[in-house]
Scaffold this motif. Structure first.
Motif, PDB file in Angstrom:
ATOM      1  N   UNK A  29       3.164  -4.763  12.618  1.00  0.00           N
ATOM      2  CA  UNK A  29       2.982  -4.963  11.173  1.00  0.00           C
ATOM      3  C   UNK A  29       1.513  -4.757  10.849  1.00  0.00           C
ATOM      4  N   UNK A  30       1.137  -3.492  10.719  1.00  0.00           N
ATOM      5  CA  UNK A  30      -0.274  -3.138  10.793  1.00  0.00           C
ATOM      6  C   UNK A  30      -0.903  -2.778   9.446  1.00  0.00           C
ATOM      7  N   UNK A  31      -0.160  -2.965   8.348  1.00  0.00           N
ATOM      8  CA  UNK A  31      -0.668  -2.515   7.050  1.00  0.00           C
ATOM      9  C   UNK A  31      -1.381  -3.641   6.298  1.00  0.00           C
ATOM     10  N   UNK A  75       1.467 -10.926   7.487  1.00  0.00           N
ATOM     11  CA  UNK A  75       1.097  -9.618   8.032  1.00  0.00           C
ATOM     12  C   UNK A  75       2.042  -8.603   7.432  1.00  0.00           C
ATOM     13  N   UNK A  76       1.499  -7.461   7.055  1.00  0.00           N
ATOM     14  CA  UNK A  76       2.221  -6.551   6.172  1.00  0.00           C
ATOM     15  C   UNK A  76       2.654  -5.281   6.882  1.00  0.00           C
ATOM     16  N   UNK A  77       3.895  -4.913   6.645  1.00  0.00           N
ATOM     17  CA  UNK A  77       4.364  -3.564   6.961  1.00  0.00           C
ATOM     18  C   UNK A  77       4.864  -3.045   5.632  1.00  0.00           C
ATOM     19  N   UNK A  78       4.140  -2.117   5.048  1.00  0.00           N
ATOM     20  CA  UNK A  78       4.355  -1.752   3.646  1.00  0.00           C
ATOM     21  C   UNK A  78       5.774  -1.256   3.383  1.00  0.00           C
ATOM     22  N   UNK A  79       6.419  -1.778   2.338  1.00  0.00           N
ATOM     23  CA  UNK A  79       7.670  -1.205   1.837  1.00  0.00           C
ATOM     24  C   UNK A  79       7.409  -0.584   0.463  1.00  0.00           C
ATOM     25  N   UNK A  80       6.922  -1.407  -0.492  1.00  0.00           N
ATOM     26  CA  UNK A  80       6.536  -0.878  -1.801  1.00  0.00           C
ATOM     27  C   UNK A  80       5.034  -1.087  -1.969  1.00  0.00           C
ATOM     28  N   UNK A  81       4.334  -0.101  -2.531  1.00  0.00           N
ATOM     29  CA  UNK A  81       2.899  -0.238  -2.763  1.00  0.00           C
ATOM     30  C   UNK A  81       2.124   0.329  -1.590  1.00  0.00           C
ATOM     31  N   UNK A  82       1.057   1.054  -1.877  1.00  0.00           N
ATOM     32  CA  UNK A  82       0.253   1.686  -0.839  1.00  0.00           C
ATOM     33  C   UNK A  82      -0.506   0.635  -0.030  1.00  0.00           C
TER      34      UNK A  82
END
Lengths: 251, 251
Positions: A29-31, A75-82
């Motif tokens: 989850x690297x975003x 921790x983010x793994x992008x789905x919507x939004x850059x």
């Protein structure tokens, strides 16, 4: 999808052990990552659009034991939004002279509520939009800061409205309580006397909580997937809203 | 009294050199520090109720070159409000889907404007009260985010109202511009091609800006007292409001 981590305690506690295991999951989850610590009414928010496994900010959080009774991390793994700083959770807003911190795991499809009041998203995620809508509806439902029980009742009415649009696992805190809503995956554990040992799932690291606590301490940890191997984690049910106060689930 | 530091640039620039000199002043101004970096529409806010000369958060800011075009920093010597995280500048609020960052140096006596709208202070400082009032009045004066020139006109009407109550040196940014209002002490310098050398006032550290810039770069630094010995700092006048865009004073 993203992962969530929250802590609620009856005394200021550091999250170094749990955050270390949680941040290890950031290799996938690297975003971006973010973590918010309440200190009294104040909030420290550390966010980085880099992965928690490489970010110098995450490195500081792992090594500097910030003590708090309410913590929300993501921790983010992008789905919507850059992959941009303005799309990085947790988000913070002020309402009734208190800060509110929100982080979301999931994906809300076609959720475009009318935001006519004082809360507008800065970034482009479904998550921040849902948070602004929650804040707007709380502000409409109560004239000034209500009790934790009243807030819980209102949130239990609001959460299913957004959850109709998809997966809505979220954590919300105002420094008095931690609310956790489960659509799919959320687990919690309540640590209290007598404290035992725990070993991280994701890293070869153990802790004996008895050596770092007093018998009066109580700490609840809420997370997407259990962090430790040897503790009695409870899986929340779809549609369930829990509120944690003083290190304990009160609903 | 506190000290303020702001930066506005036409390209993302790090503030490590200036912040190092500024943080040195925290040996006297030891009641907390804060620094906010815009990255696009997003903001990273680092705050600590510890002194910037000893805080691990300040240490990270000195060693991690976060690049930004709008930065506002503050070191605090408490006048009103206890030494608590919620009283630590800069303060952040959202208006019209943008973040706004505010830091104040001075002391406003008996300034208790009616705050009936969406902006309430969380802490107990005159500074956060003045910020909430500015946000409320901007929200009343404009239906949605106006131009920098329109905002400047409104701020030039508002600032003297609060300044009647005492010293109101402040910096405000929304990531598009940096506004600086002077009651007593504020200085600025505009750095542009051809870049030269500068030596910090507060520490034995020099930099040759020509080695770290391109000919197109422009950077404005605004600070309570000049940071370097060999640059043409301009002292702002009491009652003066300046706005910096793309590294240049435009008013």
């Amino acid at each position: 999808m993203c992962q969530l981590l929250g802590m609620n305690a009856n005394t200021a506690t550091d999250l170094v052990f749990s955050f270390t295991g949680f941040a290890r999951r950031a290799e996938e989850h690297k975003d971006g990552f973010g973590i918010a610590f309440f200190e009294g009414a104040g909030v420290r928010l550390f966010v980085d659009a880099q992965s928690a496994s490489t970010s110098p900010v995450a490195q500081m959080v792992r090594s500097y034991p910030i003590r708090s009774s309410h913590i929300v991390a993501h921790i983010r793994k992008a789905t919507q939004g850059a992959v941009l700083l303005e799309n990085t959770h947790p988000f913070v807003r002020e309402l009734w002279g208190r800060y509110w911190v929100f982080a979301h795991n999931g994906n809300l499809v076609d959720f475009h509520p009318r935001l006519h009041a004082a809360f507008r998203p800065v970034g482009s995620t479904d998550s921040e939009r849902a948070f602004c809508w929650l804040m707007q509806e709380l502000a409409k439902a109560h004239a000034s800061v209500p009790s934790v029980a009243e807030l819980t009742t209102t949130l239990a009415e609001l959460a299913p409205i957004a959850a109709r649009h998809g997966t809505f696992n979220f954590m919300l805190s105002n420094g008095q309580a931690l609310w956790a809503h489960c659509s799919t995956h959320l687990h919690y554990v309540e640590r209290q006397h007598p404290f035992g040992r725990a070993k991280l799932q994701d890293e070869d690291m153990s802790i004996d909580f008895a050596t770092v606590t007093t018998p009066d301490d109580r700490v609840a940890i809420v997370v997407t997937e259990p962090l430790t191997q040897d503790e009695p984690w409870t899986a929340m049910k779809p549609g369930e809203l829990k509120v944690f106060v003083d290190g304990k689930a009160v609903r």
